[in-house]
Every structure is written in C-alpha cells, then in structure tokens.
Design a protein around this motif. Sequence first.
Motif, PDB file in Angstrom:
ATOM      1  N   HIS A 117       7.548  38.892   2.377  1.00 36.59           N
ATOM      2  CA  HIS A 117       6.782  40.047   2.841  1.00 36.59           C
ATOM      3  C   HIS A 117       5.692  40.425   1.837  1.00 36.59           C
ATOM      4  N   ALA A 118       5.994  40.219   0.569  1.00 35.89           N
ATOM      5  CA  ALA A 118       4.989  40.515  -0.463  1.00 35.89           C
ATOM      6  C   ALA A 118       3.782  39.600  -0.275  1.00 35.89           C
ATOM      7  N   VAL A 119       4.055  38.327  -0.049  1.00 38.60           N
ATOM      8  CA  VAL A 119       2.960  37.370   0.131  1.00 38.60           C
ATOM      9  C   VAL A 119       2.198  37.679   1.421  1.00 38.60           C
ATOM     10  N   GLU A 120       2.955  37.954   2.475  1.00 38.50           N
ATOM     11  CA  GLU A 120       2.309  38.272   3.745  1.00 38.50           C
ATOM     12  C   GLU A 120       1.381  39.484   3.586  1.00 38.50           C
ATOM     13  N   GLU A 121       1.826  40.477   2.852  1.00 35.72           N
ATOM     14  CA  GLU A 121       0.991  41.664   2.674  1.00 35.72           C
ATOM     15  C   GLU A 121      -0.272  41.307   1.887  1.00 35.72           C
ATOM     16  N   ALA A 122      -0.105  40.457   0.887  1.00 37.21           N
ATOM     17  CA  ALA A 122      -1.271  40.024   0.111  1.00 37.21           C
ATOM     18  C   ALA A 122      -2.266  39.299   1.027  1.00 37.21           C
ATOM     19  N   VAL A 123      -1.734  38.462   1.900  1.00 34.98           N
ATOM     20  CA  VAL A 123      -2.593  37.704   2.808  1.00 34.98           C
ATOM     21  C   VAL A 123      -3.319  38.662   3.768  1.00 34.98           C
ATOM     22  N   ARG A 124      -2.599  39.653   4.229  1.00 36.67           N
ATOM     23  CA  ARG A 124      -3.224  40.620   5.145  1.00 36.67           C
ATOM     24  C   ARG A 124      -4.339  41.396   4.449  1.00 36.67           C
ATOM     25  N   ILE A 125      -4.078  41.757   3.199  1.00 37.56           N
ATOM     26  CA  ILE A 125      -5.116  42.495   2.461  1.00 37.56           C
ATOM     27  C   ILE A 125      -6.335  41.596   2.276  1.00 37.56           C
ATOM     28  N   ARG A 126      -6.085  40.327   1.973  1.00 37.75           N
ATOM     29  CA  ARG A 126      -7.202  39.399   1.814  1.00 37.75           C
ATOM     30  C   ARG A 126      -7.979  39.292   3.125  1.00 37.75           C
ATOM     31  N   GLU A 127      -7.227  39.247   4.241  1.00 38.13           N
ATOM     32  CA  GLU A 127      -7.927  39.131   5.514  1.00 38.13           C
ATOM     33  C   GLU A 127      -8.783  40.359   5.802  1.00 38.13           C
ATOM     34  N   ARG A 128      -8.320  41.515   5.333  1.00 42.61           N
ATOM     35  CA  ARG A 128      -9.083  42.748   5.568  1.00 42.61           C
ATOM     36  C   ARG A 128     -10.287  42.873   4.644  1.00 42.61           C
ATOM     37  N   TYR A 129     -10.071  42.506   3.375  1.00 40.61           N
ATOM     38  CA  TYR A 129     -11.112  42.810   2.391  1.00 40.61           C
ATOM     39  C   TYR A 129     -11.730  41.579   1.748  1.00 40.61           C
ATOM     40  N   GLY A 130     -11.214  40.417   2.028  1.00 39.09           N
ATOM     41  CA  GLY A 130     -11.704  39.206   1.381  1.00 39.09           C
ATOM     42  C   GLY A 130     -11.076  39.037   0.019  1.00 39.09           C
ATOM     43  N   GLY A 131     -11.094  37.818  -0.495  1.00 38.98           N
ATOM     44  CA  GLY A 131     -10.537  37.596  -1.819  1.00 38.98           C
ATOM     45  C   GLY A 131      -9.628  36.390  -1.887  1.00 38.98           C
ATOM     46  N   THR A 132      -8.780  36.400  -2.910  1.00 39.92           N
ATOM     47  CA  THR A 132      -7.904  35.257  -3.168  1.00 39.92           C
ATOM     48  C   THR A 132      -6.480  35.756  -3.364  1.00 39.92           C
ATOM     49  N   VAL A 133      -5.530  34.991  -2.845  1.00 32.46           N
ATOM     50  CA  VAL A 133      -4.133  35.313  -3.082  1.00 32.46           C
ATOM     51  C   VAL A 133      -3.512  34.209  -3.925  1.00 32.46           C
ATOM     52  N   SER A 134      -2.992  34.577  -5.094  1.00 31.13           N
ATOM     53  CA  SER A 134      -2.268  33.617  -5.923  1.00 31.13           C
ATOM     54  C   SER A 134      -0.808  34.030  -5.925  1.00 31.13           C
ATOM     55  N   VAL A 135       0.089  33.052  -5.933  1.00 31.46           N
ATOM     56  CA  VAL A 135       1.490  33.409  -6.099  1.00 31.46           C
ATOM     57  C   VAL A 135       1.966  32.883  -7.438  1.00 31.46           C
ATOM     58  N   LEU A 136       2.890  33.626  -8.022  1.00 27.80           N
ATOM     59  CA  LEU A 136       3.388  33.283  -9.348  1.00 27.80           C
ATOM     60  C   LEU A 136       4.897  33.331  -9.341  1.00 27.80           C
ATOM     61  N   THR A 137       5.503  32.317  -9.897  1.00 27.07           N
ATOM     62  CA  THR A 137       6.956  32.364 -10.031  1.00 27.07           C
ATOM     63  C   THR A 137       7.389  31.780 -11.363  1.00 27.07           C
ATOM     64  N   MET A 138       8.488  32.302 -11.860  1.00 30.24           N
ATOM     65  CA  MET A 138       9.142  31.687 -13.008  1.00 30.24           C
ATOM     66  C   MET A 138      10.447  31.110 -12.483  1.00 30.24           C
ATOM     67  N   GLY A 139      10.700  29.859 -12.770  1.00 32.56           N
ATOM     68  CA  GLY A 139      11.931  29.256 -12.274  1.00 32.56           C
ATOM     69  C   GLY A 139      11.984  27.790 -12.615  1.00 32.56           C
ATOM     70  N   PRO A 140      13.048  27.125 -12.172  1.00 29.27           N
ATOM     71  CA  PRO A 140      13.181  25.699 -12.432  1.00 29.27           C
ATOM     72  C   PRO A 140      12.196  24.898 -11.571  1.00 29.27           C
ATOM     73  N   PRO A 141      11.949  23.632 -11.911  1.00 24.91           N
ATOM     74  CA  PRO A 141      10.957  22.846 -11.171  1.00 24.91           C
ATOM     75  C   PRO A 141      11.093  22.868  -9.635  1.00 24.91           C
ATOM     76  N   PRO A 142      12.312  22.866  -9.068  1.00 21.04           N
ATOM     77  CA  PRO A 142      12.370  22.882  -7.597  1.00 21.04           C
ATOM     78  C   PRO A 142      11.764  24.145  -6.977  1.00 21.04           C
ATOM     79  N   ALA A 143      11.445  25.134  -7.789  1.00 19.24           N
ATOM     80  CA  ALA A 143      10.829  26.354  -7.255  1.00 19.24           C
ATOM     81  C   ALA A 143       9.466  26.064  -6.634  1.00 19.24           C
ATOM     82  N   VAL A 144       8.962  24.876  -6.873  1.00 17.33           N
ATOM     83  CA  VAL A 144       7.728  24.446  -6.207  1.00 17.33           C
ATOM     84  C   VAL A 144       7.868  24.623  -4.695  1.00 17.33           C
TER      85      VAL A 144
END
Lengths: 344, 275, 431
Positions: free
Chosen positions: B41-68
């Motif tokens: 939902h956090a990512v979806e909200e970021a995407v919606r904001i980008r769709e409204r105002y333009g911009g870039t959405v980056s996601v960040l995670t800390m975790g083991p390699p399979p977190a890809v």
Amino acid sequence: MDFQDYKGVWVFIEEKDGVIAPVSLELLGAGRKLADKRGVELGGILIGENIKSLAATIFEYGADIAYVYDQPIFKHYRTESFMKALLDCSNKHKPEIILFGATSTGKDLASAVATDLPTGLTADTTELDVEEETGLLLASRPAFGGNIMATILCKKYRPQMATVRSKVMKALDPQPGRKGEVIEEKISLKEADIRTKVLEIVKETTKKVRIDEADIIVAGGKGLGSAEGFQLIHQLAETLGGAVGASRDVVEAGWVEHARQVGQTGVTVTPKIYFAIGISGAIQHIVGMKNSGLIIAINKDSEAPIFEASHYGIVGDAFEIVPILIEQFKKAISREEVSHVREV
Amino acid sequence: MLHIVACIKQVPDTKIIKMNPKTNTMDRRTAPAILNPYDAHAVEEAVRIRERYGGTVSVLTMGPPPAVKAIKKCIEIGADEGYLITDRRFAGADTLATSYALTKAIDKISKIKPVDLIICGKMSIDGDTGQVGPGIARRLDIPPLTSVNKVVEIQQEKGYCVVHRKLEDGHEVIQSSMPCLLSVEKTINEVPYSPFPNMLKAARYEPHIWSVDDLEDVDIKQLGLKGSPTIVSKVWAPPKPEGGTMLEGSPQEQVEQLLSIILERKELFSVKEES
Amino acid sequence: MSEKFDAIVVGAGPAGISCAYDLAKGGANVLLLERGEYPGSKNVMGGVLYRKMMEDVIPEFYKEAPLERPIVEQRFMMMDKESAVTFGYKGMEWGKEPYNNFTVLRAKFDQWFAEKAVEQGAVLINETVVLECIVENGKVVGVRTDRPNGDVYADVVVLADGVNSLLAQSLGFHKEYKPDEVALATMEILKLDKKVIEDRFNLEDNQGCTIELFGDATKGILGTGFLYTNKDTLSIGVGTLLSGLIKHKIRPYDLLEYVKNHPMIRPYIQGSEPQEYLAHLIPEGGYNSMGKIVGDGVIVIGDASQLVNAIHREGSNLAMTSGRLAAETILQAKEAGDFSERMLDEYRLKLLNGFVGQDMKKYKDSTHHFDKFPQYFDQYIPMMNKAASQMFTVDGSSKWEKQKKIWSDIGSTKEKMKIARDFYRAWKVIK
Ligand SMILES: Cc1cc2nc3c(=O)[nH]c(=O)nc-3n(C[C@H](O)[C@H](O)[C@H](O)COP(=O)(O)OP(=O)(O)OC[C@H]3O[C@@H](n4cnc5c(N)ncnc54)[C@H](O)[C@@H]3O)c2cc1C
Ligand SMILES: Cc1cc2nc3c(=O)[nH]c(=O)nc-3n(C[C@H](O)[C@H](O)[C@H](O)COP(=O)(O)OP(=O)(O)OC[C@H]3O[C@@H](n4cnc5c(N)ncnc54)[C@H](O)[C@@H]3O)c2cc1C
Ligand SMILES: Nc1ncnc2c1ncn2[C@@H]1O[C@H](COP(=O)(O)O)[C@@H](O)[C@H]1O
C-alpha cells in the motif's frame, strides 16, 4: 552511561478532551507493581492544555509523581511537540522505564522518543516484569502472527521503553484522596518551531473489519439452514465485535460474499478466537483456520469432525445456543465496563 | 518533480507460518517470503502521488539477497527504481539499527536525486512494531506522520502536504512541511491488478544492490546486532488452551462456561483498531 | 503495444518450462507466462519424476534440484475390502547415480526448474492468466492476458497450459473432453516424521518407495490410487475416470477418504497430518483423443495435447520431451523465418515417431478397454485376493485341495473361458 542515575518507572498518560485513556490507567496498575518490586517511585507524564487537574486522578490510580507540561502548544497531540516535552523530562529526571499505551498516539510518540534518546523500544507488549536487582525490564510480546511469545530485553541503555496493548494489564481500584507530588515543567517551544499543524479533527463512528485481520471471527456453515438463519451469525459477530466468516457451501449458496470464505479456496485466517457454528469441519475448511488462537465449535452432530480441530466444543442446536450466548455476553460486558473511563 | 522513496520489507508470510513444537522455532520452509502487505500500500500510494504530480518512485529495502523479489513486486505495482542494501553486518538489526541503516541508504539515494517524501507501511508483519518509519524520520529530522489513511494534497513548490491521520475514533487533518515521512494504513488505497507492461519491466528489472561499503559515513557500531539495544532473550510457544474439551450441561450452563473462557480474553472485545 | 517476442510459452509446468529453457538456451527471446503465484504453486502430480527425460533438458539435474527421494522400491497392491495381494521390486541400483526416478513435490520442483529457464534468459511472468490467443488472418500472432494492457505478440505461441487446454480448445484444436477421456484425481500431502516414514516403508535415509493401488482403492471404479514417500511427507491420491464417478455417484473427496481409511493403507499414514489437498484432471483418452497440435504460429505440448500414458502413470516425462521437441522445431523455424503450420509440423512428426508417439499409440486402447470391461476391477481383483487368502491360510487341508477349491470357486468352465479371454485382452492392450 551510569545506570545508577536512572530511577523510577514512568507511564505516559494519554489524554483526550480532558479524559484519561483507560490504557494509561491500566499501565499505572502495571507500573505500580514494577515500581514496588524495584522500590522506586511511579511517575505519570501529563502533556496537554488544561490538564493539570488530571494529576489527582493518576494519584488515585497509583502514581507517586505527576510530571506536568501544561501549555497551549500541547492542545493537540503532535509528534514533534510532545516528543520534545518527553525528551526534556526524561533527560532531566532520568527514569529507568517508560511505558506507553500501544495506541496510535502512544506508538507514534514512543517510536520518535526512542530514536532520539536513543534506546530500545519493545512494541505491543502483553506481559511485563522487572528484575528486582538490576531493574532490567522483561517485556514479552506475541511475535509472528501470534505463533510465539518473545521476551525482549534492553541491557545497555536507559531508560527502557515499551508500548503495551490495551486491556491486557489491570488498573488498580482507585483510592480516593490518594496524594502525590506534582512537578510542573515547561519548555520554550514556539508554534513556528513545529512543522505540523492539526487543521481539523473528524470523529467517525463506523467500524469495519477485514476478515483476515479480525481478532475474532464468527464463522457459520450450511447448518444455519438458510440465508435468514445465517443472520444469527451476523448478530453474534456484531455483539462480539468480530467479523463474519463462512464455509464454502455457504458462499456457494449465496448467503454471504466470497471474501468471507475461510479455507483452502478462501482466506486463511488466524484470529485470536474462531467460532465455527454449523460447520462440519471438512479438511479444506480446517486448513484455513486451524492456527487460530482459540477455536470454539458449535454443532448439532457430536461426531462432526470440527470438534477434533477445536479447543472447546458445544454439541447443540445453533438456534438454541447462540441466542443465549448473545444475551449472556451482553450482560457480562456491561457488568465489566461500568467503572471505566471513556475508550481511546 | 517529486522524488518519493517507499521503504519496503520482505517478510515470511505469518499466516502460514508453522512452529516446530519441539524447538519453538519457526519452520521457515513452510512460510514463503512475501512483500510485507502494508508496504504494497505504501508503494501504491507513492505511485498514485507520482501519477497526480509527476516524479519518480524509488523503493528501498534492507534484507537478504532474495529480497530482490520483493523489490520486483514493487516494480510490478509501478515503482521506477529499487535499492537493496544487503550485508552480513546489517543482520540482526532491531528497529533502531534498521532505521539507522535505511537512513544512510536514503542519504545516498538523495545524492542521486533529492528526496521529497518517504512512505513506509504501518508495520511489518514479522517485526510488527511500526517503529522503523518514525525512526527514520527522527534520524533525518523530518516530521513523522503515522497512521496516514489519505493524502489530500501535495504542494511541492510551497513545501507542504496535507494528510489524514487515522485516530481510534476518526481522523485528523494534518498539514506538514516537506520533506516528511508517512506511515500508511492499509485502508489508504487498494492495490490494483498490475498492468502487463509493469510485469514485463519487473521480470527483467535488476535493482541497485549496495553493501555497507557502498554507503557513506556509516558508524559500523550502530548496525545490525551490535547496534541494536533490544535483544530477544527467550522465545516460547503461547500456552495452548486445554484442547478438545467438550462442554457439558444444559445449554444455559454450556454458554456460561463458554463465556468464562472467552472473557479471559476480554481485551479483544473492545472497539478494535481498524487496519 | 508492448514488444514482440520470438516465442510465448503459456504455462510453466514441465512441458512449458522445458520448452522455454531450450528456446532461451538456443538464443530465442522467449516469454513464459504462468497463472499461478509461482510455477508449481497449484500444480499437481503424484510425484514420480523420470530421470531420463529430465536429464535430456538439464544433465545431472539431481545434483541440485529439490527432489524428495530417489525411488528404490515400486510396489503394486491389488486390493480387496480387507486384503491385498502385493508385489513389487526393490533394487539398490536405483538408489545411486544415475538413479531411475524420484518423488518430487511440484510446488518446489517447478519453481526451481523455471528458475533455471530464467537463468538461460527466458522472461518469466507469474500471476497472469492467458485468456485467448490473438489470431490474425488465421495465424496465431500473440496472446491476450487478463492484465490491463495485456496483449503480447510473438512469432510463435506454445500452448503448455495443461490438461483441458482451453486455449487449444478455443482454436478448435480439440473438443471439450468427454467424461471417459479424463480422470479426476484428488490427492493429499500428509505430514509425517521423516524417521517414521523410513521405518514404516522399510527405507534408508534418502530412499523412496512408491505403491500403486488397484481394485478396492477406487471401490472398483476404473482408476488407480497411489501412496508415495517424500522427505517428510506422504503423497496419497486416487484418480478415476470422470465417467466412473458420475456413474457411481461418488464424490472424489469421499473416495480419497475411503482409501485413507482402508485397512491396508491406514497403518502407513497413521498419525500424519494433512498439509495440502489438491485435485486435478488427467487426460486419459490417449492417442485416440489427441486433437490437432500444430497450427500457423502455434504449437501444443504436454498435457494440453493429451500426452499421458495412463497405464504407467507417466505424464511429466512426455510433457518434457514434447517441450524439447517443440523448442527444437521453433529454433529451426526461427532460422528459416517461417512459422507456418507446414514448418512447425516437424514437431508433430518428431513427436509421433519418437518414444512418445510410440507409447501413445501402443496404449491407445487401454483406458477405453478397462472402461468397457469393469470386471477387471470389480471382480478379478477380489478373486485374486480370495485365492491368495485360501492358499496361504493354514487350516490343515493340503495345497492341492486348496488349488482345486480356488479353481472351482472361480466358476463354471464358461466363466473360466471368459476370464482367460479377458486376461488375454488386457495383456494385449497393456503389453
Ligand atoms: C477442492 C475443494 C476446495 C474446497 N475449499 C473449501 C474452502 O475453501 N472452504 C470451505 O469451507 N470448504 C471448502 N470446500 C468444501 C468442503 O469440502 C465442505 O464441503 C464444506 O466446507 C462444507 O461446508 P459446511 O460445513 O458449511 O456444510 P456441511 O458439511 O453441510 O455441514 C453442516 C454442519 O452443520 C451442522 N448443523 C446442522 N444444523 C445445525 C444446527 N441447527 N445447529 C448446529 N449445527 C448444525 C451439521 O451437523 C453439519 O456438521 C472445498 C472442497 C473442495 C473439493
Ligand atoms: C494426481 C496426479 C498424479 C500424477 N502422477 C504423475 C506421476 O507420478 N508421474 C508423472 O510423470 N506424471 C504424473 N501425472 C501427470 C503429470 O502431472 C502431467 O502429465 C504433467 O504435469 C503435464 O505437464 P504440463 O506442463 O503439460 O502441464 P501442467 O503441469 O498441468 O502445467 C500447466 C501449467 O499451465 C498453467 N496454465 C494453465 N492455463 C493457463 C493460462 N490460461 N494462462 C497461464 N497459465 C496457465 C498452469 O498453472 C500450469 O502451471 C499425474 C497427474 C495427476 C493429476
Ligand atoms: N528492513 C527494512 N527495509 C525497508 N523498510 C523497512 C524495513 N523494516 C521495516 N521497514 C519499513 O518500516 C515499516 C514498519 O516496520 P516495523 O517497524 O518493522 O513494523 C514497514 O512497513 C516498512 O515500510
């Protein structure tokens, strides 16, 4: 860090519209025990506007000291302003333990404060204890969807912090006239220093629960006979504040929507309490609910397999049992709640 | 143009977790790793904001390699870029150490493109604390806004945004300066079925992967187990209620017994927090 | 419009993955589409994977693939209500490289296998259902998925969507199956301690056993059951022709419950805990109900083309071989820049002239035969049990007397003739 400097158990007192949240009173009860075991004082921190008078209440519920920040800037809860007050208080008076209710406000504030101090913070605690000698807080909480319990310690930092779920601790019976010390504090904080503004507060009364997130699920099966009969399930769910679940056969009959189907081809649920009423207990149903905390089955047929998957079973007609349950539950709850202050 | 960073986590699906009753450890094999549902939902909200105002959405995670895999899921939802910080030295982090590491990564991402808004999920279903988001905000010294269930407006030029924060009995409308950090409720949006081109992009996407050495000004002592003030000292299975008891007596009596059993869990019968 | 691929493979089961693997390895730009959450997530198989055909795709896969147990013993149980005649073979040569076959759990295996195809360069997209083929001027040019903006194009589309391929059906390649052309199988995966499994089935660590069940396992309905050992689970299932279930008005799940409670089976599974319940169709029409499998810009492989050897519970191996042959043909077609039916027909010829086609033809009458003559299952197996019981019961009468009694119990000379005829006929269809 010299641990000798840190003394006393504190509770952050959550207040809204001049009323103290029940969870804060419960925490005073729990905090009292910890403080007594350690032989230290129990403090309550009050932050707000026109809240000084509440100090009397927290003394009645067990606090020895009230730290009070009573300034207009604290009219509404805001992370930044409240955090600054709490940091100020903690740095000055150095408690060994601070407890918060695990409410939106409590969690928000505790997270921010813990980062700044910095110290360890245990979330959603359900059991609290303290080592008498060392003052080490033993904060236990369910983890991994309630599958296990874990005890969390914070050995190298003070104060130690925890948020605690509502209704797991018990408030003490208030002692009218019990007195304590009020310490009035003030911080210099201007409105311009704060980066958030509360524009409006809107009250809502509707609640809805998604079934896979509900703590209580009342699920009904084909045994309810008809869509009308199934209303009984809705009534019980509403009384208990739970969500309605169903077996596949019920969904296929169109009595409720598919989103409520529990089982292999429906949702998997792990509520704290699961009622299976008029459900035979086919394996496909069982796999969807078997990890629930407490499973209660009501079925006419004493041989129904659902009983094998249940913690408690009642052999009987749902149409007889459930109405009694609804009635008795309502009575029991109204008895329990009378003495309490408004819900947060 | 906005740059929004969504912090996401890969978690074991706690709904299907099984415990090994002998060792009291999780049978991780039975628990597939998924994107923390709140973070979708956090990512979806970021995407919606980008769709409204333009911009870039980056996601960040800390975790083991399979977190890809979790990052790819976010690309499916519509994120533009993904960053994974992974290193043995991050392992065993509690919320304080996690927010420290993530903050260092955000500092680095900001150098690529200044960050205007950070969005986190309300909580992770394994850590289950909701503390990481506010922790990041404090470290970056930006306002944390938790329990957000609506983004009303974003005024990038004027440097503020307006959101709703859910309260136990309603919500409050808050204006905050930007940049700021939002932790969002599940109810903030519905994550729709991703369009095919996103799926294709995700299938081929390779996120940026950083180790501790790729980050700047890192105090190793504040990372991982070493940087974590809290430790788990003991893990045990919650006591199971007496299993398989059949209640007896008249219907009235049976109900009374049942009541005393369920009322032991009285805390459940309150106005439940909606999430 | 999104980009165009050399090939789109629909369905990441053994057929589709093998095909995508070889295509990618051969340098083609291939898209593999799967509707499940991940390959294998919903896929069903009793669980015997044949080493040879898998090695044709990935040599020495067993050194790395998530396999359950190499099978060292295969048993067959001819069951009556309270008895069974059992025979089988156990051989230690099967317990070491290069092995004969393995039990697998598809949820794990398919996922691993698909990962391998991705390593070769295939693009895998999960959770996406292909709704139909996009046809232009009689030629398949792509597929329509259920996602927004979901059309994708390719020179050739490979349908590996499993039994009852709706996609092949919608192209008019085959009709909807009749109830006597498909079996409905239900199975459960039962959790059981590893050590207990090894004790009960007389196995060493890392050895497996399969038991095929006939007769009363299906209450005499044409079909079979199975009980296989995995690492720390058992796979148990029954499959019967749909027509049989309809005729006997039995719910498939009840049949599985029946087998699980059968006195010959119950001791094996006692104390186990159901972990998963699965149901799936198996194409059993054999060679005779195979439809069209090649068209302009399209090839059908695996179960989607009815490739199952019902008698020897083989399917995944035929699926893999068909996938491999399809890839071979498509790579040639790519070379030639020709994706017409004529060019792709090479696949069909290779398939039918190879072992797959041979076997399919050889057993083409088997299911049909047993369906027409139910006595095999509902008379002869009980008869065998009775005979064995009489023979092995020590009651003071001589073995000669016993044999005479068994022989006379079978019935009149005329009946004996009929049985002999039946056995000869059965021998002919399955030999
Ligand atoms: C592949 C597959 C997937 C499936 N997936 C699911 C799934 O996801 N979820 C699911 O639930 N099912 C699923 N099923 C169906 C499952 O097998 C059962 O058929 C179903 O759960 C039965 O529903 P039931 O218990 O409501 O009905 P029934 O089996 O008809 O049971 C009704 C019960 O109500 C009792 N009863 C009757 N009257 C009363 C009364 N007045 N008071 C109290 N008790 C009464 C009866 O004793 C009986 O035990 C699936 C089946 C298959 C084959
Ligand atoms: C109970 C049972 C036991 C069996 N035991 C054995 C055995 O022991 N040994 C053996 O060799 N064989 C066995 N078989 C047969 C074997 O499972 C099949 O022959 C084999 O799986 C066929 O492979 P496939 O790739 O053609 O199809 P599948 O494995 O069925 O794969 C088809 C794939 O396509 C996907 N798909 C379908 N439609 C769409 C769509 N529209 N869009 C996107 N994706 C789609 C499906 O999700 C699936 O992943 C058994 C079968 C059953 C049911
Ligand atoms: N390891 C992590 N990597 C990235 N974001 C995280 C991580 N852990 C937690 N978060 C974010 O912080 C939120 C709250 O997590 P938690 O405090 O673990 O309940 C999650 O919803 C994520 O948005």
